[in-house]
Design a protein around this motif. Structure first.
Motif, PDB file in Angstrom:
ATOM      1  N   VAL A  83       0.863  -1.177   0.000  1.00  0.00           N
ATOM      2  CA  VAL A  83       0.000   0.000   0.000  1.00  0.00           C
ATOM      3  C   VAL A  83       0.903   1.232   0.000  1.00  0.00           C
ATOM      4  N   SER A  84       0.582   2.215  -0.825  1.00  0.00           N
ATOM      5  CA  SER A  84       1.434   3.386  -0.966  1.00  0.00           C
ATOM      6  C   SER A  84       1.416   4.250   0.286  1.00  0.00           C
ATOM      7  N   SER A  85       2.558   4.824   0.577  1.00  0.00           N
ATOM      8  CA  SER A  85       2.655   5.850   1.609  1.00  0.00           C
ATOM      9  C   SER A  85       2.504   7.219   0.955  1.00  0.00           C
ATOM     10  N   PHE A  86       2.372   8.252   1.785  1.00  0.00           N
ATOM     11  CA  PHE A  86       2.116   9.610   1.297  1.00  0.00           C
ATOM     12  C   PHE A  86       2.937  10.584   2.132  1.00  0.00           C
ATOM     13  N   PHE A  87       3.707  11.426   1.459  1.00  0.00           N
ATOM     14  CA  PHE A  87       4.558  12.413   2.145  1.00  0.00           C
ATOM     15  C   PHE A  87       5.472  11.737   3.178  1.00  0.00           C
ATOM     16  N   GLY A  88       5.779  10.471   2.942  1.00  0.00           N
ATOM     17  CA  GLY A  88       6.663   9.774   3.868  1.00  0.00           C
ATOM     18  C   GLY A  88       6.102   9.624   5.265  1.00  0.00           C
ATOM     19  N   GLN A  89       4.763   9.662   5.418  1.00  0.00           N
ATOM     20  CA  GLN A  89       4.184   9.511   6.758  1.00  0.00           C
ATOM     21  C   GLN A  89       2.847   8.770   6.771  1.00  0.00           C
ATOM     22  N   SER A  90       1.938   9.051   5.846  1.00  0.00           N
ATOM     23  CA  SER A  90       0.631   8.373   5.826  1.00  0.00           C
ATOM     24  C   SER A  90      -0.046   8.450   7.192  1.00  0.00           C
ATOM     25  N   SER A  91      -0.455   9.656   7.558  1.00  0.00           N
ATOM     26  CA  SER A  91      -0.937   9.886   8.930  1.00  0.00           C
ATOM     27  C   SER A  91      -2.433   9.680   9.115  1.00  0.00           C
ATOM     28  N   PHE A  92      -3.166   9.217   8.095  1.00  0.00           N
ATOM     29  CA  PHE A  92      -4.575   8.861   8.286  1.00  0.00           C
ATOM     30  C   PHE A  92      -4.671   7.448   8.851  1.00  0.00           C
ATOM     31  N   GLY A  93      -4.043   7.249   9.987  1.00  0.00           N
ATOM     32  CA  GLY A  93      -4.065   5.955  10.643  1.00  0.00           C
ATOM     33  C   GLY A  93      -3.649   6.105  12.089  1.00  0.00           C
ATOM     34  N   THR A  94      -3.810   5.040  12.847  1.00  0.00           N
ATOM     35  CA  THR A  94      -3.529   5.113  14.284  1.00  0.00           C
ATOM     36  C   THR A  94      -2.031   5.134  14.582  1.00  0.00           C
ATOM     37  N   PHE A  95      -1.222   4.603  13.665  1.00  0.00           N
ATOM     38  CA  PHE A  95       0.237   4.668  13.791  1.00  0.00           C
ATOM     39  C   PHE A  95       0.818   4.990  12.421  1.00  0.00           C
ATOM     40  N   ALA A  96       2.029   5.556  12.415  1.00  0.00           N
ATOM     41  CA  ALA A  96       2.685   5.903  11.159  1.00  0.00           C
ATOM     42  C   ALA A  96       4.188   5.703  11.303  1.00  0.00           C
ATOM     43  N   ILE A  97       4.805   5.357  10.194  1.00  0.00           N
ATOM     44  CA  ILE A  97       6.265   5.325  10.094  1.00  0.00           C
ATOM     45  C   ILE A  97       6.705   6.581   9.358  1.00  0.00           C
ATOM     46  N   ALA A  98       7.750   7.244   9.867  1.00  0.00           N
ATOM     47  CA  ALA A  98       8.274   8.431   9.198  1.00  0.00           C
ATOM     48  C   ALA A  98       9.791   8.441   9.308  1.00  0.00           C
ATOM     49  N   ASN A  99      10.441   8.997   8.300  1.00  0.00           N
ATOM     50  CA  ASN A  99      11.871   9.220   8.372  1.00  0.00           C
ATOM     51  C   ASN A  99      12.164  10.316   9.388  1.00  0.00           C
ATOM     52  N   GLU A 100      13.308  10.253  10.021  1.00  0.00           N
ATOM     53  CA  GLU A 100      13.689  11.274  11.004  1.00  0.00           C
ATOM     54  C   GLU A 100      13.616  12.681  10.412  1.00  0.00           C
ATOM     55  N   ARG A 101      13.869  12.828   9.103  1.00  0.00           N
ATOM     56  CA  ARG A 101      13.844  14.150   8.473  1.00  0.00           C
ATOM     57  C   ARG A 101      12.433  14.740   8.428  1.00  0.00           C
ATOM     58  N   ASN A 102      11.417  13.910   8.519  1.00  0.00           N
ATOM     59  CA  ASN A 102      10.028  14.392   8.511  1.00  0.00           C
ATOM     60  C   ASN A 102       9.570  14.906   9.868  1.00  0.00           C
ATOM     61  N   VAL A 103      10.333  14.622  10.910  1.00  0.00           N
ATOM     62  CA  VAL A 103       9.829  14.716  12.282  1.00  0.00           C
ATOM     63  C   VAL A 103      10.297  16.011  12.943  1.00  0.00           C
ATOM     64  N   VAL A 104       9.348  16.720  13.565  1.00  0.00           N
ATOM     65  CA  VAL A 104       9.645  17.968  14.270  1.00  0.00           C
ATOM     66  C   VAL A 104       9.222  17.814  15.723  1.00  0.00           C
ATOM     67  N   LYS A 105      10.173  17.889  16.637  1.00  0.00           N
ATOM     68  CA  LYS A 105       9.866  17.817  18.068  1.00  0.00           C
ATOM     69  C   LYS A 105       9.210  19.117  18.509  1.00  0.00           C
ATOM     70  N   VAL A 106       8.114  19.004  19.287  1.00  0.00           N
ATOM     71  CA  VAL A 106       7.358  20.190  19.708  1.00  0.00           C
ATOM     72  C   VAL A 106       7.138  20.178  21.214  1.00  0.00           C
ATOM     73  N   ASP A 107       6.752  21.352  21.741  1.00  0.00           N
ATOM     74  CA  ASP A 107       6.507  21.497  23.180  1.00  0.00           C
ATOM     75  C   ASP A 107       5.365  20.579  23.629  1.00  0.00           C
ATOM     76  N   LYS A 108       5.506  20.048  24.832  1.00  0.00           N
ATOM     77  CA  LYS A 108       4.466  19.178  25.375  1.00  0.00           C
ATOM     78  C   LYS A 108       3.347  19.959  26.063  1.00  0.00           C
ATOM     79  N   ASP A 109       3.518  21.282  26.206  1.00  0.00           N
ATOM     80  CA  ASP A 109       2.489  22.055  26.909  1.00  0.00           C
ATOM     81  C   ASP A 109       1.442  22.650  25.972  1.00  0.00           C
ATOM     82  N   VAL A 110       1.423  22.230  24.715  1.00  0.00           N
ATOM     83  CA  VAL A 110       0.406  22.650  23.748  1.00  0.00           C
ATOM     84  C   VAL A 110      -0.383  21.416  23.332  1.00  0.00           C
TER      85      VAL A 110
END
Length: 364
Positions: free
Chosen positions: A130-157
């Motif tokens: 099944v094809s992935s999209f934008f290297g994440q395919s986030s219309f699901g309960t879990f997703a695989i992403a490359n580290e380059r796709n990932v942005v760490k954000v504050d936990k207080d938002v």
């Protein structure tokens, strides 16, 4: 592992909520427990095959969630981190290395080609890829992403709010803040008051543009544009937009952002500029007719494309969150939440204009 996802099987068909098999992350990848995912026009054009993505596919490219597992070569995030998922890029081409990953030479392959960075698939159903999209395919309960796709954000938002920062909101605000970079007191017109356009309006207010003119055909969106910082609003069904902009500004704006994908409005965005003005087109706009001499060359105007707000997500998205926490970027006013099972309604409401930015939340 088995996960629940919205699967796109055929051109223009409704999403089907089904079980798929998700592989483990490779050395440079992470497994993300998806909390929510924004619904973006780009998902719709992929579903409808206006941009050809191999089907079946799990779409979704504005994911937010919590790191569940990291590959052996991942160093920027760890289990438990809150993250936003953004677009995919290679990291080694000339444009990536010069700080322009949104213009990665392999952008189309990595984001629309259906495979991950190593040219293999992570999602299967009944033994078939099944094809992935934008290297994440986030219309699901879990997703695989490359580290380059990932942005760490504050936990207080509220993490469920943040997914659209990965694409649509980043695109609108970044086109103003990173691409056009208007000076304090300059003027701008924003064509289309969806999530991308309204993000451009908010960014123009942050910069201090003296006139921020928002154009749309939905009165509710024009009212929201005024609330978010537009100094003037125009209903494109009721007025000659170019003439009105010229009247309001004494000859035209310094800048324009065109978000609608409507060819006629792309031309209007240029015609409504003052001499030496620049219009940035961010919508998936098809063939458009210009009189190059009259519309562009004779007055020294510019027409540019802008992808993903010319942003480096790991640097830009935390800045947007800081603006939000400071009350300067209230993007939460754009958002309505839906459950994953109601994803088709979310797309319908977005198309009708009743919801500016839908976000689907995942149940775990």
């Amino acid at each position: 592992m088995k996960v629940k996802a919205a699967v796109t099987h055929g051109k223009g068909e409704d999403f089907q909520i089904e079980e798929v098999e998700l592989a483990d992350p490779t050395a440079n990848e992470v497994l993300v427990k998806v909390v929510a995912s924004g619904v973006c026009h780009t998902d719709a054009v992929a579903r409808d095959q206006e941009v050809p993505v191999p089907l079946p596919a799990v779409l979704g490219h504005e994911g937010s969630g919590i790191i569940e597992k990291v590959g052996s070569n991942v160093h920027t995030v760890e289990k438990g981190d809150h993250v936003v998922l953004s677009f995919s890029s290679c990291g080694h081409c000339e444009n990536c290395l010069s700080g322009h990953p949104a213009y990665c030479l392999y952008f189309n392959d990595l984001n629309f080609g259906g495979k991950m960075n190593d040219n293999t698939n992570r999602i299967k159903q009944d033994g078939e890829s099944v094809s992935s999209f934008f290297g994440q395919s986030s219309f699901g309960t879990f997703a695989i992403a490359n580290e380059r796709n990932v942005v760490k954000v504050d936990k207080d938002v509220d993490l469920a709010l943040l997914g659209p920062l990965g694409c649509g909101i980043q695109t609108g605000s970044g086109t103003v803040l990173n691409k056009l970079q208007p000076n304090f007191g300059e003027t701008i017109a924003v064509f289309g008051c969806g999530a991308v356009g309204l993000s451009a309006v908010m960014a123009a207010k942050i910069v201090g543009c003296s006139q921020i003119i928002a154009i749309d055909v939905h009165e509710s969106r024009l009212e929201l544009a005024k609330e978010l910082g537009a100094t003037h609003v125009l209903n494109g069904k009721e007025v000659d937009t170019v003439e009105e902009i010229r009247k309001l500004t004494g000859g035209g704006t310094n800048y324009a952002v065109e978000t609608t994908s409507v060819p006629a409005l792309a031309r209007q965005s240029v015609q409504a500029l003052k001499p030496l003005g620049i219009s940035a087109v961010v919508g998936v706009t098809q063939e458009t007719e210009f009189n190059v001499f009259e519309d562009i060359m004779a007055l020294g105007k510019g027409l540019v494309g802008a992808i993903e707000g010319n942003a480096i997500p790991q640097l830009f998205i935390p800045k947007l969150i800081a603006y939000y926490k400071n009350g300067q970027f209230p993007f939460d006013k754009l958002i309505n939440f839906y459950e994953l099972e109601d994803i088709n309604q979310a797309f319908a409401d977005s198309k009708q204009g009743t919801t500016v930015k839908p976000i689907v939340k995942m149940e775990h």
